[in-house]
Motif scaffolding. Structure first.
Motif, PDB file in Angstrom:
ATOM      1  N   THR A  21       0.838  -0.995  -0.007  1.00 50.62           N
ATOM      2  CA  THR A  21       0.008  -0.042  -0.001  1.00 50.62           C
ATOM      3  C   THR A  21       0.998   1.391   0.180  1.00 50.62           C
ATOM      4  O   THR A  21       2.200   1.163   0.437  1.00 50.62           O
ATOM      5  CB  THR A  21      -0.974   0.213   1.307  1.00 50.62           C
ATOM      6  OG1 THR A  21      -0.158   0.008   2.573  1.00 50.62           O
ATOM      7  CG2 THR A  21      -1.978  -1.076   1.306  1.00 50.62           C
ATOM      8  N   CYS A  22       0.329   2.457  -0.119  1.00 49.56           N
ATOM      9  CA  CYS A  22       1.008   3.568  -0.500  1.00 49.56           C
ATOM     10  C   CYS A  22       1.177   4.509   0.713  1.00 49.56           C
ATOM     11  O   CYS A  22       2.023   5.260   0.974  1.00 49.56           O
ATOM     12  CB  CYS A  22       0.360   4.528  -1.676  1.00 49.56           C
ATOM     13  SG  CYS A  22      -1.388   4.952  -0.917  1.00 49.56           S
ATOM     14  N   SER A  23       0.237   4.244   1.734  1.00 44.39           N
ATOM     15  CA  SER A  23       0.486   4.938   3.179  1.00 44.39           C
ATOM     16  C   SER A  23      -0.363   3.972   4.340  1.00 44.39           C
ATOM     17  O   SER A  23      -0.781   3.050   3.871  1.00 44.39           O
ATOM     18  CB  SER A  23      -0.624   6.137   2.928  1.00 44.39           C
ATOM     19  OG  SER A  23      -1.880   5.749   2.830  1.00 44.39           O
ATOM     20  N   ASP A  24      -0.075   4.699   5.509  1.00 49.32           N
ATOM     21  CA  ASP A  24      -0.777   3.858   6.614  1.00 49.32           C
ATOM     22  C   ASP A  24      -2.241   3.961   6.594  1.00 49.32           C
ATOM     23  O   ASP A  24      -3.003   2.971   6.980  1.00 49.32           O
ATOM     24  CB  ASP A  24      -0.302   4.490   7.982  1.00 49.32           C
ATOM     25  CG  ASP A  24       1.282   4.236   8.386  1.00 49.32           C
ATOM     26  OD1 ASP A  24       1.897   3.389   7.540  1.00 49.32           O
ATOM     27  OD2 ASP A  24       1.917   5.099   8.909  1.00 49.32           O
ATOM     28  N   LYS A  25      -2.867   5.003   5.988  1.00 48.76           N
ATOM     29  CA  LYS A  25      -4.248   5.257   5.839  1.00 48.76           C
ATOM     30  C   LYS A  25      -4.785   4.047   4.991  1.00 48.76           C
ATOM     31  O   LYS A  25      -5.842   3.167   5.188  1.00 48.76           O
ATOM     32  CB  LYS A  25      -4.531   6.352   5.340  1.00 48.76           C
ATOM     33  CG  LYS A  25      -5.924   6.683   5.036  1.00 48.76           C
ATOM     34  CD  LYS A  25      -6.431   8.007   4.377  1.00 48.76           C
ATOM     35  CE  LYS A  25      -7.807   7.890   4.017  1.00 48.76           C
ATOM     36  NZ  LYS A  25      -8.064   9.288   3.337  1.00 48.76           N
ATOM     37  N   CYS A  26      -3.967   3.644   3.635  1.00 48.33           N
ATOM     38  CA  CYS A  26      -4.426   2.583   2.706  1.00 48.33           C
ATOM     39  C   CYS A  26      -4.290   1.201   3.478  1.00 48.33           C
ATOM     40  O   CYS A  26      -5.096   0.454   3.191  1.00 48.33           O
ATOM     41  CB  CYS A  26      -3.815   2.854   1.686  1.00 48.33           C
ATOM     42  SG  CYS A  26      -4.262   3.954   0.438  1.00 48.33           S
ATOM     43  N   GLN A  27      -3.101   1.243   4.229  1.00 48.22           N
ATOM     44  CA  GLN A  27      -2.896  -0.301   4.961  1.00 48.22           C
ATOM     45  C   GLN A  27      -3.996  -0.475   5.926  1.00 48.22           C
ATOM     46  O   GLN A  27      -4.585  -1.663   5.768  1.00 48.22           O
ATOM     47  CB  GLN A  27      -1.534  -0.036   5.615  1.00 48.22           C
ATOM     48  CG  GLN A  27      -1.278  -1.194   6.476  1.00 48.22           C
ATOM     49  CD  GLN A  27      -1.063  -2.517   5.566  1.00 48.22           C
ATOM     50  OE1 GLN A  27      -0.590  -2.300   4.407  1.00 48.22           O
ATOM     51  NE2 GLN A  27      -1.310  -3.814   5.845  1.00 48.22           N
TER      52      GLN A  27
END
Length: 64
Positions: A21-27
């Motif tokens: 994923t590209c960020s912690d939010k997407c994770q």
């Protein structure tokens, strides 16, 4: 030519091959979605199992 990459599983942003994923939010969103899918599958298996048990019970009771 573009260098090898993959896309974020949530938002489709191009990311390096070793990332998921590209960020912690997407994770966090990906993990939540995976939990929902797992819960839905478990409910489906329970309902299917209950249906089979009821069907077997009615079948066996009908033969007696």
């Amino acid at each position: 030519m573009t260098k090898p990459h993959r896309h974020c599983a949530v938002c489709s942003t191009p990311i390096p091959l070793e990332e998921r994923t590209c960020s912690d939010k997407c994770q966090k969103i990906l993990v939540e979605n995976q939990k929902k899918v797992k819960k839905t599958k478990n409910i489906l298996y329970i309902v299917f199992g209950a249906f089979i048990l009821v069907w077997l019970g009615l079948t066996l009771l009908g033969r007696m």
